[in-house]
Design a protein around this motif. Sequence first.
Motif, PDB file in Angstrom:
ATOM      1  N   ILE A   2      81.800  36.779 -30.404  1.00  0.00           N
ATOM      2  CA  ILE A   2      82.067  35.360 -29.674  1.00  0.00           C
ATOM      3  C   ILE A   2      83.014  34.563 -30.400  1.00  0.00           C
ATOM      4  O   ILE A   2      82.706  34.405 -31.591  1.00  0.00           O
ATOM      5  N   SER A 305      78.840  38.147 -36.043  1.00  0.00           N
ATOM      6  CA  SER A 305      78.762  37.885 -34.349  1.00  0.00           C
ATOM      7  C   SER A 305      79.623  36.715 -33.945  1.00  0.00           C
ATOM      8  O   SER A 305      79.774  36.946 -32.681  1.00  0.00           O
ATOM      9  N   GLU A 332      75.812  29.051 -22.899  1.00  0.00           N
ATOM     10  CA  GLU A 332      74.944  30.472 -23.546  1.00  0.00           C
ATOM     11  C   GLU A 332      75.591  30.652 -25.020  1.00  0.00           C
ATOM     12  O   GLU A 332      74.878  30.978 -25.990  1.00  0.00           O
ATOM     13  N   ASN A 333      76.836  30.624 -25.107  1.00  0.00           N
ATOM     14  CA  ASN A 333      77.418  30.896 -26.183  1.00  0.00           C
ATOM     15  C   ASN A 333      77.113  29.809 -27.367  1.00  0.00           C
ATOM     16  O   ASN A 333      76.935  30.035 -28.620  1.00  0.00           O
ATOM     17  N   ASP A 335      74.513  28.056 -27.516  1.00  0.00           N
ATOM     18  CA  ASP A 335      72.981  28.169 -27.800  1.00  0.00           C
ATOM     19  C   ASP A 335      73.036  29.329 -28.706  1.00  0.00           C
ATOM     20  O   ASP A 335      72.163  29.173 -29.575  1.00  0.00           O
ATOM     21  N   LYS A 336      73.595  30.503 -28.442  1.00  0.00           N
ATOM     22  CA  LYS A 336      73.774  31.511 -29.436  1.00  0.00           C
ATOM     23  C   LYS A 336      74.130  31.311 -30.804  1.00  0.00           C
ATOM     24  O   LYS A 336      73.354  31.542 -31.768  1.00  0.00           O
ATOM     25  N   GLU A 339      71.282  29.062 -32.710  1.00  0.00           N
ATOM     26  CA  GLU A 339      70.244  29.742 -32.828  1.00  0.00           C
ATOM     27  C   GLU A 339      70.385  30.762 -34.215  1.00  0.00           C
ATOM     28  O   GLU A 339      69.622  30.703 -35.047  1.00  0.00           O
ATOM     29  N   ASP A 340      71.912  31.372 -34.187  1.00  0.00           N
ATOM     30  CA  ASP A 340      72.005  31.923 -35.256  1.00  0.00           C
ATOM     31  C   ASP A 340      72.238  31.484 -36.645  1.00  0.00           C
ATOM     32  O   ASP A 340      71.711  31.705 -37.751  1.00  0.00           O
ATOM     33  N   ARG A 343      68.765  30.812 -37.818  1.00  0.00           N
ATOM     34  CA  ARG A 343      68.181  31.720 -38.322  1.00  0.00           C
ATOM     35  C   ARG A 343      68.483  32.182 -39.573  1.00  0.00           C
ATOM     36  O   ARG A 343      67.925  32.443 -40.654  1.00  0.00           O
TER      37      ARG A 343
END
Length: 350
Positions: A2, A305, A332-333, A335-336, A339-340, A343
């Motif tokens: 991404i 990623s 969506e991207n 949010d990803k 989130e990453d 994490r």
Amino acid sequence: MICFHNDYSEGCHESILRRLQQTNLEQTPGYGEDAYCAMAAEKIRTLCKQPDLAVHFLVGGTQTNLTVIDAALRPHQGVISAASGHIHVHETGAVEATGHKVLAVPSNDGKITARQVEQVVLEQRHSGAAEHMVQPKMVYISHPTELGTLYSLAELEAVSATCKQYGLSLFLDGARLGYGLESEGADVTLADLARLCDVFYIGGTKVGALFGEAVVISNPAINEDFRYLIKQHGGMLAKGRLLGLQFDALFTDDLYFKLGRHAIVLAEQIRNTLSQLHIPLLVDNPTNQIFPIMSDAALAELGKSFTFTEQERVDETHRAVRLCTSWATTQENVDKLCEDICRIYKNLEN
């Protein structure tokens, strides 16, 4: 993978693509003398609240910068820029190749001040050997800057007043202008730019267009023979209607501003995540460019990623990188990404 490394990875907004397809077989005059360029220029003049502005359409930012600067300066004259300015760092000496020196001044935030402009002018004029030195005759600024920062209206008015006082022209690079205009707290409008700058341009390449920049000139001296210089510098597109049509679409139903705002909203979500994790920023700004300082370990994991741009090393184990949102970035991207990052930092803490 991404991509968050720039704001021009995608093609163009669907409304532009649709209009390009709908008009594909139309026959129009070439070289920007078609009805679409005329309509786009009129919409820009209306937004700028000046009916007599000259508007020209070019393909890309570097071509636009060197053409404008060459139009404004005589051979012995140079342009003042922040040391981080695009014309000084990222254009392979394009301005110098036209015979005009870039007079770089230091800046921590990508901006230059009215006082710095005055200092450069007075140092040359009072040097005792003025005619042996490049004469400052133009000021180049960008809004947003290379570091995503913005000029306030007061700062822009001060720079403009100093330019007028000392006989310099003011040129504003608006490659990412849509994101600057729509940023939280921004108080500069298109009408302000038309009033305060001798020339500026509205970036399309990075704000929804397939390609293209709209040059807006309020100073008749710069506009004189400007089309000759567009041609000489390889910027006069035979199928010029492709440029006009895109800007006509961007300035229909406020699309340009909506696209800018979209990127700003998503960038703010990323900033909020970084803030919650106490991840510092190299430069704080309200635009679509974000400069987090992260550990090498975290960036190595994130790089599996996502793509991002390397900015600078901060210490032995941390680097500043640039993340960009754009008109096409999806929720969506974002949010990803958030989130990453959460994490990765949770795992590093453990």
